[in-house]
Write a protein that holds these residues in place. Structure first.
Motif, PDB file in Angstrom:
ATOM      1  N   ASP A 111      27.056  38.520 -17.794  1.00  0.00           N
ATOM      2  CA  ASP A 111      25.648  38.895 -17.875  1.00  0.00           C
ATOM      3  C   ASP A 111      24.948  38.576 -16.567  1.00  0.00           C
ATOM      4  OD1 ASP A 111      25.475  36.159 -17.915  1.00  0.00           O
ATOM      5  OD2 ASP A 111      24.647  36.005 -19.940  1.00  0.00           O
ATOM      6  N   VAL A 112      23.646  38.729 -16.587  1.00  0.00           N
ATOM      7  CA  VAL A 112      22.868  38.544 -15.374  1.00  0.00           C
ATOM      8  C   VAL A 112      22.879  37.083 -14.929  1.00  0.00           C
ATOM      9  CG1 VAL A 112      20.707  38.195 -16.638  1.00  0.00           C
ATOM     10  CG2 VAL A 112      20.626  39.094 -14.328  1.00  0.00           C
ATOM     11  N   VAL A 113      23.063  36.147 -15.872  1.00  0.00           N
ATOM     12  CA  VAL A 113      23.158  34.734 -15.503  1.00  0.00           C
ATOM     13  C   VAL A 113      24.413  34.489 -14.673  1.00  0.00           C
ATOM     14  CG1 VAL A 113      23.334  32.385 -16.404  1.00  0.00           C
ATOM     15  CG2 VAL A 113      21.849  34.042 -17.536  1.00  0.00           C
ATOM     16  N   THR A 114      25.504  35.114 -15.078  1.00  0.00           N
ATOM     17  CA  THR A 114      26.756  34.986 -14.327  1.00  0.00           C
ATOM     18  C   THR A 114      26.570  35.439 -12.892  1.00  0.00           C
ATOM     19  OG1 THR A 114      27.860  35.618 -16.398  1.00  0.00           O
ATOM     20  CG2 THR A 114      29.218  35.483 -14.415  1.00  0.00           C
ATOM     21  N   LEU A 115      25.991  36.597 -12.716  1.00  0.00           N
ATOM     22  CA  LEU A 115      25.803  37.146 -11.369  1.00  0.00           C
ATOM     23  C   LEU A 115      24.827  36.291 -10.567  1.00  0.00           C
ATOM     24  CD1 LEU A 115      25.627  40.946 -12.271  1.00  0.00           C
ATOM     25  CD2 LEU A 115      27.587  39.644 -11.456  1.00  0.00           C
ATOM     26  N   GLY A 116      23.802  35.752 -11.229  1.00  0.00           N
ATOM     27  CA  GLY A 116      22.869  34.878 -10.540  1.00  0.00           C
ATOM     28  C   GLY A 116      23.551  33.614 -10.030  1.00  0.00           C
ATOM     29  N   LEU A 117      24.451  33.051 -10.834  1.00  0.00           N
ATOM     30  CA  LEU A 117      25.194  31.865 -10.402  1.00  0.00           C
ATOM     31  C   LEU A 117      26.096  32.182  -9.216  1.00  0.00           C
ATOM     32  CD1 LEU A 117      26.142  30.399 -13.903  1.00  0.00           C
ATOM     33  CD2 LEU A 117      24.639  29.344 -12.222  1.00  0.00           C
ATOM     34  N   MET A 118      26.703  33.356  -9.234  1.00  0.00           N
ATOM     35  CA  MET A 118      27.570  33.727  -8.116  1.00  0.00           C
ATOM     36  C   MET A 118      26.757  33.947  -6.844  1.00  0.00           C
ATOM     37  SD  MET A 118      30.392  33.293  -9.333  1.00  0.00           S
ATOM     38  CE  MET A 118      31.149  33.643  -7.759  1.00  0.00           C
ATOM     39  N   LEU A 119      25.559  34.439  -6.973  1.00  0.00           N
ATOM     40  CA  LEU A 119      24.692  34.573  -5.802  1.00  0.00           C
ATOM     41  C   LEU A 119      24.303  33.198  -5.267  1.00  0.00           C
ATOM     42  CD1 LEU A 119      22.405  37.545  -6.894  1.00  0.00           C
ATOM     43  CD2 LEU A 119      24.107  37.564  -5.074  1.00  0.00           C
ATOM     44  N   ASN A 120      24.110  32.229  -6.168  1.00  0.00           N
ATOM     45  CA  ASN A 120      23.852  30.861  -5.717  1.00  0.00           C
ATOM     46  C   ASN A 120      25.040  30.303  -4.944  1.00  0.00           C
ATOM     47  OD1 ASN A 120      21.355  30.898  -6.973  1.00  0.00           O
ATOM     48  ND2 ASN A 120      22.082  29.910  -8.840  1.00  0.00           N
ATOM     49  N   ALA A 121      26.246  30.643  -5.397  1.00  0.00           N
ATOM     50  CA  ALA A 121      27.446  30.210  -4.670  1.00  0.00           C
ATOM     51  C   ALA A 121      27.501  30.852  -3.287  1.00  0.00           C
ATOM     52  CB  ALA A 121      28.694  30.565  -5.476  1.00  0.00           C
ATOM     53  N   CYS A 122      27.132  32.103  -3.212  1.00  0.00           N
ATOM     54  CA  CYS A 122      27.088  32.780  -1.904  1.00  0.00           C
ATOM     55  C   CYS A 122      26.057  32.117  -0.995  1.00  0.00           C
ATOM     56  CB  CYS A 122      26.753  34.259  -2.093  1.00  0.00           C
ATOM     57  SG  CYS A 122      27.997  35.194  -3.004  1.00  0.00           S
ATOM     58  N   SER A 123      24.931  31.706  -1.570  1.00  0.00           N
ATOM     59  CA  SER A 123      23.912  31.016  -0.780  1.00  0.00           C
ATOM     60  C   SER A 123      24.442  29.690  -0.254  1.00  0.00           C
ATOM     61  CB  SER A 123      22.659  30.772  -1.627  1.00  0.00           C
ATOM     62  OG  SER A 123      22.117  31.985  -2.113  1.00  0.00           O
ATOM     63  N   GLY A 124      25.193  28.973  -1.107  1.00  0.00           N
ATOM     64  CA  GLY A 124      25.752  27.703  -0.679  1.00  0.00           C
ATOM     65  C   GLY A 124      26.743  27.855   0.456  1.00  0.00           C
ATOM     66  N   LEU A 125      27.528  28.919   0.398  1.00  0.00           N
ATOM     67  CA  LEU A 125      28.499  29.190   1.467  1.00  0.00           C
ATOM     68  C   LEU A 125      27.874  29.888   2.664  1.00  0.00           C
ATOM     69  CD1 LEU A 125      31.504  30.480  -0.686  1.00  0.00           C
ATOM     70  CD2 LEU A 125      31.429  28.340   0.602  1.00  0.00           C
ATOM     71  N   LEU A 126      26.623  30.337   2.518  1.00  0.00           N
ATOM     72  CA  LEU A 126      25.961  31.184   3.526  1.00  0.00           C
ATOM     73  C   LEU A 126      26.823  32.396   3.857  1.00  0.00           C
ATOM     74  CD1 LEU A 126      24.527  28.466   5.960  1.00  0.00           C
ATOM     75  CD2 LEU A 126      23.375  29.625   4.075  1.00  0.00           C
ATOM     76  N   LEU A 163      14.885  41.050 -13.475  1.00  0.00           N
ATOM     77  CA  LEU A 163      14.118  40.155 -12.622  1.00  0.00           C
ATOM     78  C   LEU A 163      14.915  38.917 -12.232  1.00  0.00           C
ATOM     79  CD1 LEU A 163      11.433  39.390 -11.280  1.00  0.00           C
ATOM     80  CD2 LEU A 163      10.728  38.383 -13.465  1.00  0.00           C
ATOM     81  N   LEU A 164      15.642  38.336 -13.177  1.00  0.00           N
ATOM     82  CA  LEU A 164      16.407  37.127 -12.886  1.00  0.00           C
ATOM     83  C   LEU A 164      17.414  37.376 -11.772  1.00  0.00           C
ATOM     84  CD1 LEU A 164      17.145  34.191 -13.655  1.00  0.00           C
ATOM     85  CD2 LEU A 164      18.775  35.139 -15.292  1.00  0.00           C
ATOM     86  N   PHE A 165      18.110  38.508 -11.851  1.00  0.00           N
ATOM     87  CA  PHE A 165      19.094  38.828 -10.817  1.00  0.00           C
ATOM     88  C   PHE A 165      18.406  39.101  -9.478  1.00  0.00           C
ATOM     89  CE2 PHE A 165      21.428  42.032  -8.411  1.00  0.00           C
ATOM     90  CZ  PHE A 165      22.631  41.358  -8.215  1.00  0.00           C
ATOM     91  N   ASN A 166      17.328  39.843  -9.498  1.00  0.00           N
ATOM     92  CA  ASN A 166      16.632  40.175  -8.247  1.00  0.00           C
ATOM     93  C   ASN A 166      16.100  38.921  -7.555  1.00  0.00           C
ATOM     94  OD1 ASN A 166      16.911  42.976  -7.993  1.00  0.00           O
ATOM     95  ND2 ASN A 166      15.335  43.342  -9.525  1.00  0.00           N
ATOM     96  N   ASN A 167      15.625  37.957  -8.331  1.00  0.00           N
ATOM     97  CA  ASN A 167      15.160  36.712  -7.729  1.00  0.00           C
ATOM     98  C   ASN A 167      16.311  35.952  -7.072  1.00  0.00           C
ATOM     99  OD1 ASN A 167      12.456  37.021  -8.345  1.00  0.00           O
ATOM    100  ND2 ASN A 167      12.580  35.897 -10.266  1.00  0.00           N
ATOM    101  N   ALA A 168      17.461  35.906  -7.759  1.00  0.00           N
ATOM    102  CA  ALA A 168      18.628  35.239  -7.173  1.00  0.00           C
ATOM    103  C   ALA A 168      19.113  35.976  -5.933  1.00  0.00           C
ATOM    104  CB  ALA A 168      19.744  35.149  -8.210  1.00  0.00           C
ATOM    105  N   LEU A 169      19.065  37.309  -5.965  1.00  0.00           N
ATOM    106  CA  LEU A 169      19.483  38.107  -4.811  1.00  0.00           C
ATOM    107  C   LEU A 169      18.528  37.890  -3.637  1.00  0.00           C
ATOM    108  CD1 LEU A 169      21.548  40.285  -3.915  1.00  0.00           C
ATOM    109  CD2 LEU A 169      19.922  42.005  -4.710  1.00  0.00           C
ATOM    110  N   LEU A 170      17.254  37.853  -3.922  1.00  0.00           N
ATOM    111  CA  LEU A 170      16.247  37.599  -2.888  1.00  0.00           C
ATOM    112  C   LEU A 170      16.453  36.225  -2.261  1.00  0.00           C
ATOM    113  CD1 LEU A 170      13.562  38.434  -1.503  1.00  0.00           C
ATOM    114  CD2 LEU A 170      12.369  37.459  -3.466  1.00  0.00           C
ATOM    115  N   ASP A 171      16.736  35.239  -3.084  1.00  0.00           N
ATOM    116  CA  ASP A 171      16.975  33.889  -2.588  1.00  0.00           C
ATOM    117  C   ASP A 171      18.227  33.839  -1.712  1.00  0.00           C
ATOM    118  OD1 ASP A 171      16.324  30.944  -2.781  1.00  0.00           O
ATOM    119  OD2 ASP A 171      18.346  30.913  -3.587  1.00  0.00           O
TER     120      ASP A 171
END
Length: 709
Positions: A408-423, A444-452
Motif C-alpha cells: 500500500d501507500v505506507v509501504t511506498l512511503g517507507l521505501m522513500l524514507n529509506a531512499c532519503s536516508g541513503l540520499l 497525499l501520503l505518498f506525495n508528501n513522502a516523495l516531496l520529502d
C-alpha cells in the motif's frame, strides 16, 4: 378450526395459532403415504409456515407466488423477518407485490407496507423503500418512522433529514424512535444547528430525556465536538445503560480527550454498570495513548472480573496497551495466554518490538506468524527504516513484492524514507515510477513522502514541481517538507519566501517554526526571527523545548543575549538541547565565563552533558583564555562524563593552546593524540609556531604540510 378444537376464540393468540397450523401442516393425513416418503397434501398457508420454520425462504416465496389468495398478516411478517435476516432483497420485492395484488388496491394494509419499508432498509434497498413510500395511498406515523429509520440505518443521512422535515410540515407528530433516527443522521452529517433544532422539538413536544433520546443527543453533540453539551445531556439521563456509557467514553476518545474518557470509564465501574467489550477496548486505547500503565492494569483487572478474558478485541487492545506503555513482557504474557491470537494481536506484538528497537526479536516473531497482512509487513519494514538499516529495508521490500498479497501507500512511503536516508535519488525515482504504474501516485501520503525524498536528496527543482502539481491537495506536511529542503541546503532566503506564501494558504505548526528558526541564523535574519516569535505568541502556538532552543540560538547568533536569556528562563522544563543552545550562544558572543556558570547550573539540574555541551565549553575557554580549565574539562570528558572526544574537540584544544602561546604543551598534546593531526590542524600549528618563533614544532608542521602535496 377453533370450533373443532372447542377452544374459545379469545384464547387463541397469534403464536398459538401459528404453532397449531404448523402442527396441522406437518401431521400426515395418510400414514401410508408418509411412510412411503411421499409429501403430504398441505394448503399454501401451512406450506409457507412449514418452510419458514425450516428457514427455507426460497421455497416459502415460491408457494407465496403460486397462491393468489391473501394470507394473514403474521405470515407476511414472518416472511419479511426472514428476508431481513438473510438480506434477501429480491424476495422482499416479491412479497411486496403479493401484498399489493392480493388486496383492494385502494386500501392496502398500511401495517404490512410499513414492515416492508423497514425490511427494504435492512436489506439495503433504500431506493425500493422510498419508491414504496411515495406510492402508498395512506400513510401514518409508523410509515414515516419506517422510512426515516430505513434511511438513517442505511447511512442515507441527508434523505432521513429531508423526510423528517416533510413529516414535520405534514403535521404528523414524531415519536421517540423518529427523533432518535434523525439525531443519528444529524450526527453523521455533523449538522450541529439542525441537531439543536431537533433537540428543541423534543423539549417542545414534552418528551422526557429517556435513555434512547439522551444517548442520541450525547452522540450527536460529541460528534460535533461540543463535549460540554454532550456531558450535560449524559448527566440528565437518570439511568444510563451500557450503550450510553459506551457513547460518552468513545466520544471523548475520538476527540483525543483521553483522561476524560478514563474518568467516565472509572465512574461507570463505580456505579456498578457492566461495560461492553467495545467500552473496555476504548478505555484501553486511551491508556495506550497517554501511557497510563497503572490505569491499564486496573482495567485488565476489570476484564478478568467481568469474564472478558477470551474476547479477541479486548485481548488485542490489552497487548497494544502494554506495548505502547513499554512493558513488552506483560504484552508477551497476555499474548502467550491468548486463545484467540489473530493477525491483529500478532502485529501488535511485532510493532512493540519494532518501537523498542528490538529488530532481531521482531524478525523472529514476523517469520513465526501463521498469517500476515500488509500492516504486518509494513511494521517490520518500518523497523528497518527507523534503525537506518537501509539495505536490509530494500531486501525486505523485494521479499514483500514476491510474497505479500498487496502493498500500500505506507509501504511506498517507507521505501522513500529509506531512499532519503541513503540520499539515493535514483532508487527514489524507481519507487516513484512503481507508484505511478500502480496508481498510488495521487495519494497525499505518498506525495508528501516523495516531496520529502526529493528535498532531502537536494533535487529542489523536482520537489518544487511536485509541490505545485499537488495543488489544493497539499497540507501542512507538504509545506514543511519543502521548507525543510530549502533550509537544509542553505537557501534560507527562498525558504522565507515560501513561508510567506504558506501563511496565505495554510496554518503553520510547531515543526514549521522550528525549521524556519533554524534557517534564520544562516543569513542573520533577526527581523524574521522576531516576527515568527511574535506570530507564535499572538496565535497561542505552543512553544516547546525544540522551538525554544531554536529561538535561543537565533537571538544569540544575532547578538541579543538578553532576549535569549528571557526565552530560556521562561521554560520550566529544560532539556540538553536547550542548555546547549545557550552555552554555545554565550561562547559565540564572547561570554565564556557565563557559559561555564551555565554548565555548572545544568549539572545541578541533573542534566548529563554530551559532546555538543563540551564543544560549547571548549569554545568558551578559548574565548575567555581559560587554558588550564579547558584542558581540565577535556581530560574529564571520558573519565567523568563518558563522552568520547571527536575531531572537533581536538581542533578546539589545538586552537586554544596555539592562540594563547602554550606551544610546549601543544607539542605534548599532539604526541598523545590517538591520530595524526589533519592538514588544517597542521596549518594552524605552523601559523602560530611562526608567530611565536617556536621553530622545532613549526618545522614538523611544515614537513607534514609539504608531504601532503
Amino acid at each position: 378450526m377453533r370450533e373443532r378444537e372447542g377452544a374459545p376464540s379469545m384464547a387463541v393468540t397469534a403464536s398459538s395459532l401459528v404453532q397449531r397450523l404448523i402442527q396441522h401442516a406437518v401431521r400426515p393425513r395418510n400414514p401410508t403415504k408418509a411412510r412411503c416418503g411421499r409429501p403430504p397434501d398441505a394448503s399454501p398457508h401451512s406450506a409457507i409456515l412449514q418452510h419458514l420454520a425450516a428457514g427455507d425462504i426460497r421455497a416459502a416465496i415460491d408457494v407465496l407466488s403460486r397462491s393468489p389468495s391473501r394470507f394473514p398478516p403474521y405470515v407476511y411478517s414472518g416472511l419479511l423477518q426472514l428476508c431481513a435476516s438473510r438480506r434477501a432483497l429480491v424476495a422482499v420485492r416479491r412479497i411486496e407485490s403479493h401484498i399489493i395484488s392480493s388486496c383492494d388496491p385502494s386500501t392496502p394494509s398500511t401495517f404490512l407496507l410499513n414492515r416492508t419499508i423497514e425490511t427494504y432498509g435492512r436489506c439495503g434497498g433504500i431506493a425500493d423503500a422510498l419508491e414504496l413510500f411515495d406510492e402508498m395511498p395512506r400513510r401514518n406515523g409508523g410509515t414515516w418512522n419506517a422510512v426515516i429509520s430505513a434511511c438513517s440505518g442505511a447511512g442515507c443521512a441527508a434523505d432521513a433529514v429531508f423526510l423528517f422535515a416533510r413529516m414535520h410540515c405534514s403535521g404528523i407528530r414524531p415519536n421517540a424512535v423518529t427523533f432518535a433516527s434523525v439525531l443519528g443522521s444529524c450526527a453523521n452529517l455533523l449538522a450541529l444547528m439542525l441537531a439543536k433544532q431537533v433537540h428543541g422539538l423534543i423539549l417542545k413536544f414534552g418528551f422526557c430525556v429517556n435513555v434512547i433520546l439522551g444517548t442520541s443527543l450525547v452522540d450527536v453533540y460529541g460528534k460535533c465536538w461540543i463535549m460540554d453539551e454532550a456531558q450535560k445531556m449524559f448527566d440528565e439521563i437518570s439511568n444510563p445503560n451500557p450503550v450510553s456509557w459506551n457513547v460518552i467514553v468513545r466520544r471523548y476518545l475520538d476527540l483525543n480527550m483521553r483522561e476524560e474518557a478514563l474518568v467516565m470509564f472509572s465512574k461507570m465501574i463505580r456505579v456498578g454498570v457492566r461495560p461492553m467489550s467495545f467500552t473496555v477496548s476504548s478505555a484501553l486505547i486511551a491508556c495506550s495513548d497517554v501511557s497510563r500503565l497503572k490505569a491499564g492494569c486496573q482495567i485488565h483487572g476489570v476484564v478478568v472480573k467481568c469474564g472478558y478474558g477470551r474476547d479477541s478485541i479486548i485481548e488485542s487492545s490489552l497487548v497494544e496497551m502494554y506495548v505502547k506503555c513499554g512493558f513488552l513482557e506483560y504484552a508477551q504474557c497476555v499474548f502467550n495466554y491468548s486463545v484467540s491470537r489473530d493477525v491483529v494481536s500478532w502485529t501488535s506484538m511485532l510493532s512493540g518490538y519494532v518501537s523498542c528497537g528490538r529488530i532481531y526479536e521482531a524478525e523472529f516473531l514476523f517469520y513465526e506468524m501463521p498469517e500476515r497482512n500488509v500492516v504486518s509487513w509494513n511494521s517490520l519494514l518500518s523497523g528497518y527504516v527507523q534503525s537506518n538499516c537501509w539495505d536490509k529495508a530494500f531486501e525486505f521490500f523485494n521479499e514483500m513484492l514476491s510474497e505479500a498479497e498487496e502493498i500500500d501507500v505506507v509501504t511506498l512511503g517507507l521505501m522513500l524514507n529509506a531512499c532519503s536516508g541513503l540520499l539515493d535519488i535514483e532508487k527514489g525515482k524507481q519507487i516513484h515510477g512503481f507508484a505511478y504504474r500502480n496508481f498510488c501516485h495521487h495519494m497525499l501520503l505518498f506525495n508528501n513522502a516523495l516531496l520529502d525524498m526529493y528535498a532531502k536528496c537536494g533535487n529542489l527543482k523536482s520537489s518544487k514541481v511536485l509541490f505545485i502539481l499537488m495543488g489544493c491537495k497539499r497540507d501542512t506536511v507538504s509545506w514543511n517538507s519543502l521548507l525543510t529542503g530549502y533550509a537544509r541546503h542553505g537557501r534560507s532566503e527562498e525558504a522565507f519566501n515560501i513561508f510567506s506564501l504558506m501563511l496565505r494558504e495554510n496554518t503553520p505548526n510547531e515543526f514549521t517554526f522550528s525549521v524556519m528558526l533554524s534557517a534564520s541564523p544562516n543569513i542573520f535574519m533577526l527581523d524574521q526571527g522576531k516576527q515568527m516569535h511574535g506570530y507564535m505568541i499572538r496565535n497561542s502556538i505552543k512553544i516547546d523545548v525544540v522551538i525554544r532552543a531554536a529561538l535561543v540560538d537565533v537571538y544569540c547568533k544575532c547578538g541579543l543575549l538578553d532576549y535569549a536569556l528571557r526565552v530560556f528562563n521562561e521554560c520550566s522544563v529544560r532539556d540538553i538541547v536547550l542548555w546547549n543552545s545557550l552555552i554555545l550562544g554565550c561562547a559565540y558572543l564572547g561570554r565564556g565565563d557565563y557559559s561555564i556558570e551555565l554548565f555548572q547550573e545544568m549539572q545541578k539540574d541533573g542534566i548529563r552533558a554530551d559532546d555538543i555541551t563540551f564543544m560549547g565549553i571548549l569554545h568558551a575557554c578559548i574565548g575567555a583564555g581559560f587554558v588550564s580549565l579547558g584542558r581540565w574539562y577535556f581530560e574529564r570528558m571520558v573519565s567523568e562524563y563518558g563522552v568520547m572526544p571527536r575531531l572537533e574537540h581536538y581542533q578546539c584544544m589545538i586552537e586554544q593552546l596555539c592562540k594563547h602561546g602554550f606551544l610546549v604543551e601543544l607539542e605534548e598534546f599532539i604526541e598523545q593524540m590517538p591520530f595524526e593531526p589533519t592538514i588544517p590542524m597542521w596549518t594552524k600549528i605552523y601559523e602560530y609556531c611562526t608567530r611565536h618563533r617556536y621553530e622545532r614544532l613549526g618545522e614538523v608542521a611544515s614537513s607534514r604540510i609539504s608531504h601532503s602535496f
